[in-house]
Design a protein around this motif. Structure first.
Motif, mmCIF file in Angstrom:
data_model
loop_
_atom_site.group_PDB
_atom_site.id
_atom_site.type_symbol
_atom_site.label_atom_id
_atom_site.label_comp_id
_atom_site.label_asym_id
_atom_site.label_seq_id
_atom_site.Cartn_x
_atom_site.Cartn_y
_atom_site.Cartn_z
ATOM 1 N N ARG A 1 0.847 -1.201 0.000
ATOM 2 C CA ARG A 1 0.000 0.000 0.000
ATOM 3 C C ARG A 1 0.883 1.252 0.000
ATOM 4 O O ARG A 1 1.967 1.265 0.595
ATOM 5 N N PRO A 2 0.458 2.334 -0.630
ATOM 6 C CA PRO A 2 1.292 3.546 -0.701
ATOM 7 C C PRO A 2 1.417 4.278 0.625
ATOM 8 O O PRO A 2 2.374 5.017 0.849
ATOM 9 N N TYR A 3 0.446 4.112 1.519
ATOM 10 C CA TYR A 3 0.525 4.778 2.823
ATOM 11 C C TYR A 3 -0.268 3.968 3.840
ATOM 12 O O TYR A 3 -1.078 3.107 3.497
ATOM 13 N N GLY A 4 -0.008 4.244 5.100
ATOM 14 C CA GLY A 4 -0.659 3.528 6.187
ATOM 15 C C GLY A 4 0.346 3.144 7.258
ATOM 16 O O GLY A 4 1.550 3.423 7.147
ATOM 17 N N PHE A 5 -0.157 2.477 8.303
ATOM 18 C CA PHE A 5 0.651 2.159 9.475
ATOM 19 C C PHE A 5 0.609 0.647 9.703
ATOM 20 O O PHE A 5 -0.466 0.045 9.791
ATOM 21 N N ILE A 6 1.784 0.008 9.783
ATOM 22 C CA ILE A 6 1.900 -1.426 10.040
ATOM 23 C C ILE A 6 2.658 -1.623 11.346
ATOM 24 O O ILE A 6 3.749 -1.072 11.529
ATOM 25 N N LEU A 7 2.091 -2.418 12.257
ATOM 26 C CA LEU A 7 2.725 -2.670 13.553
ATOM 27 C C LEU A 7 3.025 -4.158 13.718
ATOM 28 O O LEU A 7 2.194 -5.004 13.388
ATOM 29 N N ILE A 8 4.207 -4.472 14.215
ATOM 30 C CA ILE A 8 4.561 -5.829 14.604
ATOM 31 C C ILE A 8 4.838 -5.801 16.104
ATOM 32 O O ILE A 8 5.643 -4.990 16.566
ATOM 33 N N CYS A 9 4.148 -6.642 16.870
ATOM 34 C CA CYS A 9 4.297 -6.576 18.325
ATOM 35 C C CYS A 9 4.737 -7.918 18.900
ATOM 36 O O CYS A 9 4.703 -8.950 18.232
ATOM 37 N N GLY A 10 5.157 -7.863 20.149
ATOM 38 C CA GLY A 10 5.634 -9.063 20.832
ATOM 39 C C GLY A 10 6.711 -8.692 21.826
ATOM 40 O O GLY A 10 7.194 -7.554 21.856
ATOM 41 N N PRO A 11 7.127 -9.646 22.665
ATOM 42 C CA PRO A 11 8.167 -9.370 23.670
ATOM 43 C C PRO A 11 9.546 -9.236 23.038
ATOM 44 O O PRO A 11 9.728 -9.526 21.845
ATOM 45 N N THR A 12 10.526 -8.823 23.830
ATOM 46 C CA THR A 12 11.906 -8.706 23.351
ATOM 47 C C THR A 12 12.415 -10.068 22.875
ATOM 48 O O THR A 12 12.189 -11.086 23.526
ATOM 49 N N GLY A 13 13.087 -10.064 21.734
ATOM 50 C CA GLY A 13 13.688 -11.283 21.217
ATOM 51 C C GLY A 13 12.747 -12.191 20.447
ATOM 52 O O GLY A 13 13.069 -13.356 20.211
#
Length: 571
Positions: free
Chosen positions: A318-330
C-alpha cells in the motif's frame, strides 16, 4: 628391529625427490623431523619454509586431485553422521558431498590409502577425494563436530598474571588498562568466546560476575545455557578487552555503556552489539550477535503460514498507512520488519529507518541511529526525516505518545510507516495505542494491520522421530483430540548436533489483525479486546496457538514447545 629416524610417507618422498623445494630448506626440515618426528610436509609449512598454497599445488598436480575451499561449503549434518568424529580427526578429513553411492571427502594427505580403505569399509560407499589444507579441514571438523578445546586451555599462566594485575583495578590508570587488555592471552580468550558463540549459532553471550567466579552463558534457540566458568580474577581484563574493541570508555565502571564492533569469523563479517552494566561484583556484559548468515532477512524464510505472508505483502504494498509488529523482546519483530523492507525496496522509493540501535546494515536503505542522550529521540529524528520526503519509514520502536503521534500523522499524509510495539497479542496493541492517548478515529484511519509474533524451536532434523499420544494425554494438556485426527506427533531424541536438546534453530509464529470496516467500527466504539478478537477470529484470523498447531502437524516443532510459547496468550 626398530628403525632409526622417522618413517617417511609417500607425500614426504614426493617432496624430497622432486625439485619443489630449495635443498637448504629441505635439509633444515629433515633435521627438525629427525629430532622431533612428524611429517616433513607439515614441518615445511609450519616453519614457513613453503606456503600452504604451494604445498596444495604440489599435491594436487602429483595426485591429479582438485583443491577446494572448505570455507565455501555448507556441510550437510547427514554427511557428518556417516563419518565418526575420531575417524575425521585421525585421518584429517571431512565429508563434503554424497551422490548416490559415492561419498566425496576433503583430505589433506591423499596418499593415505589406509584412510580411504577404512572409510570404504565403514560407510559401504565408494570414496572420492578432493584436496583441502590441514588448517581448513581442522576448522571444518571443529565447526561440524565441536571443538576439542575449552577455556581450561587458557588458564595456565594467564590466570595468575591477570589476577595479580587486576587486584588493584580501582587504582589502574587508562594506559595500564590498555596494556592488560592487549596481552595475547586475554585477546585469545575473548576471541575464543566470540568464535564459539558464532559456531554454536548463539544469539547472545552473557558474561556475569559473581563473588568467586564469572559465568559465561550463550543464548541458543532462545534459551540460555551455561558454557564456561572463568576465574574471578580474569573478569576485569575480559570486560576491558571487550570495551576496547567496542570503543567504550574502559576507565568508566560506574555507569552503563553501549557499543558495537565487527569481527571476521570463519571468513565472514559478523556484527556484535555490546551492553555493559555495573553490578555488585563488577560489570556484567551482554553481547548480541548479529550474524547475517544465520539471520533470515527474507519473508518467505521466516516460517509464516502462506495466508499470513500474503497479508503482509498486500499491506506493505500500500502507498501509505501504518503497520505494527508486536511481541516481547527477542521474538523477531525487527527481523520481520527488515525482511518487509527488503521486499518493498526499489530504486524508485526513498526508504529511511530510525533505530536505537541499528541492528543490521541494509544496502540501499538510509538508516539513522536515535540518540536520546543528545536529544535525537525517535520523534525528533522522524520530524527531520519527513522534510526529506521519504516514501517508507521504519521506526525501531514506539515508546511514547510523541513518537506514535508522529508515526500516525506520517501514515495519514502519504507515507508507509512500519514499527514495533511491546504487547503480547495483536488486539492488545490497539488497546495499548488507546492507553497512550491516541484517538480511536486516528487508529482506524491509519492502521492497516497488527502482527503479534513469537519464535518457537524447530525439531532437530538429525534426530527427529514420530510418536503417538492418547486422547487422555491430550485432554490433560487441555487440548481437543479431534484437532489431531491422525494422532501423529514428532520430537527430537537428542544428538550431538543439537547438543542433546532435540531442537535446532527457530521458526516464526504470527497472528495478524487486519483492520477493515467492521473491526474499525468496534475500535471506534471502544469495544473490549474479547469482542474485537472474537470478530477477527470469525473473519479468519488464526491465533498464535493455532499457527503453532499447524507446525506441529507438519512435524516442524513439538506440541510441548507450542503450548509453552503460547501459554500466556491462550484463553
Amino acid at each position: 628391529m626398530k628403525k632409526n629416524g622417522p618413517r617417511a610417507n609417500k607425500l614426504d618422498e614426493i617432496l624430497c625427490q622432486g625439485n619443489f623445494i630449495d635443498k637448504e630448506k629441505l635439509e633444515q626440515a629433515r633435521k627438525i623431523q629427525k629430532e622431533k618426528g612428524g611429517r616433513l610436509s607439515r614441518i615445511l609449512v609450519d616453519k614457513g619454509l613453503i606456503t600452504e598454497k604451494t604445498l596444495l599445488s604440489i599435491i594436487g598436480k602429483e595426485f591429479d586431485i582438485p583443491p577446494v575451499d572448505l570455507a565455501r561449503f555448507t556441510i550437510d549434518p547427514a554427511l557428518i553422521k556417516l563419518v565418526p568424529e575420531h575417524i575425521a580427526r585421525r585421518y584429517s578429513l571431512i565429508p563434503v558431498s554424497r551422490l548416490g553411492k559415492i561419498l566425496t571427502v576433503a583430505i589433506s594427505d591423499p596418499s593415505n590409502i589406509v584412510a580411504m580403505d577404512d572409510l570404504r569399509v565403514r560407510t559401504g560407499l565408494r570414496i572420492e577425494r578432493v584436496l583441502a589444507s590441514q588448517k581448513n579441514i581442522t576448522t571444518a571438523i571443529e565447526r561440524c563436530y565441536g571443538s576439542e578445546t575449552g577455556l581450561t586451555d587458557f588458564f595456565g599462566d594467564t590466570e595468575e598474571e591477570v589476577t595479580t594485575r587486576t587486584l588493584k583495578e580501582e587504582a589502574l590508570i587508562e594506559s595500564e588498562l590498555i596494556e592488560i587488555v592487549q596481552d595475547a592471552p586475554v585477546v585469545k580468550l575473548v576471541d575464543y568466546l566470540l568464535k564459539e558463540a558464532v559456531k554454536a549459532r548463539a544469539s547472545d553471550i552473557l558474561i556475569e560476575p559473581f563473588e568467586k567466579k564469572v559465568r559465561v552463558r550463550y543464548r541458543q534457540d532462545g534459551l540460555l545455557r551455561e558454557k564456561e566458568t572463568i576465574p574471578r580474577g580474569m573478569q576485569h581484563a575480559i570486560v576491558s578487552r571487550i570495551k576496547v574493541i567496542s570503543q567504550l570508555d574502559i576507565a568508566e565502571r560506574r555507569l552503563p555503556q553501549d557499543g558495537r564492533f565487527r569481527a571476521k569469523i570463519d571468513g565472514r563479517e559478523v556484527d556484535f552489539r555490546v551492553s555493559v552494566v555495573p553490578s555488585i561484583y563488577g560489570e556484567k556484559v551482554a553481547v548480541r550477535i548479529l550474524d547475517k548468515k544465520q539471520s533470515k532477512l527474507n519473508l518467505g524464510d521466516l516460517g509464516f503460514e502462506k495466508e499470513n505472508l500474503e497479508i503482509i505483502k498486500k499491506c506493505s504494498s500500500r502507498p501509505y498507512g501504518f503497520i505494527l509488529i508486536c511481541g516481547p523482546t527477542g521474538c523477531g519483530k525487527s527481523t520481520t520488519l527488515y525482511s518487509t523492507l527488503k521486499l518493498i525496496d526499489s530504486p524508485e522509493k526513498n526508504l529511511v529507518t530510525v533505530e536505537d540501535p541499528v541492528e543490521y546494515e541494509l544496502e540501499g536503505i538510509n538508516q539513522v541511529t536515535a540518540k536520546p542522550s543528545i536529544g535525537l529521540s525517535f520523534a525528533a529524528a522522524l520530524r527531520s526525516i519527513l522534510r526529506q520526503d521519504p516514501d517508507i519509514i521504519m521506526i525501531g520502536e514506539i515508546r511514547d505518545f510523541e513518537t506514535v503521534d508522529m508515526a500516525i500523522k506520517s501514515a495519514l499524509t502519504g507515507h508507509l510507516v512500519l514499527s514495533t510495539l511491546h504487547t503480547t497479542d495483536a488486539v492488545g496493541s490497539v488497546t495499548r495505542l488507546l492507553d497512550m492517548g491516541v484517538e480511536p478515529f486516528l487508529i482506524t484511519s491509519s492502521l492497516l494491520m497488527v502482527g503479534a509474533q513469537r519464535l518457537i524451536r524447530k525439531i532437530c532434523p538429525n534426530c527427529s522421530e514420530s510418536y503417538e499420544m492418547t486422547a487422555e494425554a491430550l485432554n490433560k494438556l487441555g487440548l481437543d483430540p479431534g484437532d489431531f485426527t491422525d494422532n501423529k506427533f514428532f520430537r527430537g531424541k537428542g544428538c550431538r548436533l543439537c547438543q542433546n536438546t532435540g531442537y535446532s534453530g527457530r521458526v516464526g509464529l504470527i497472528e495478524i489483525l487486519v483492520l477493515d470496516e467492521e473491526i474499525n467500527s468496534l475500535i471506534f466504539n471502544k469495544a473490549s479486546n474479547a469482542e474485537i478478537k472474537s470478530l477477527a477470529h470469525k473473519k479468519g484470523m488464526s491465533t498464535l496457538r493455532e499457527n503453532g498447531f499447524k507446525k506441529v502437524k507438519a512435524g516442524v516443532t513439538t506440541l510441548e514447545e507450542v503450548i509453552k510459547v503460547t501459554a500466556k496468550d491462550h484463553g
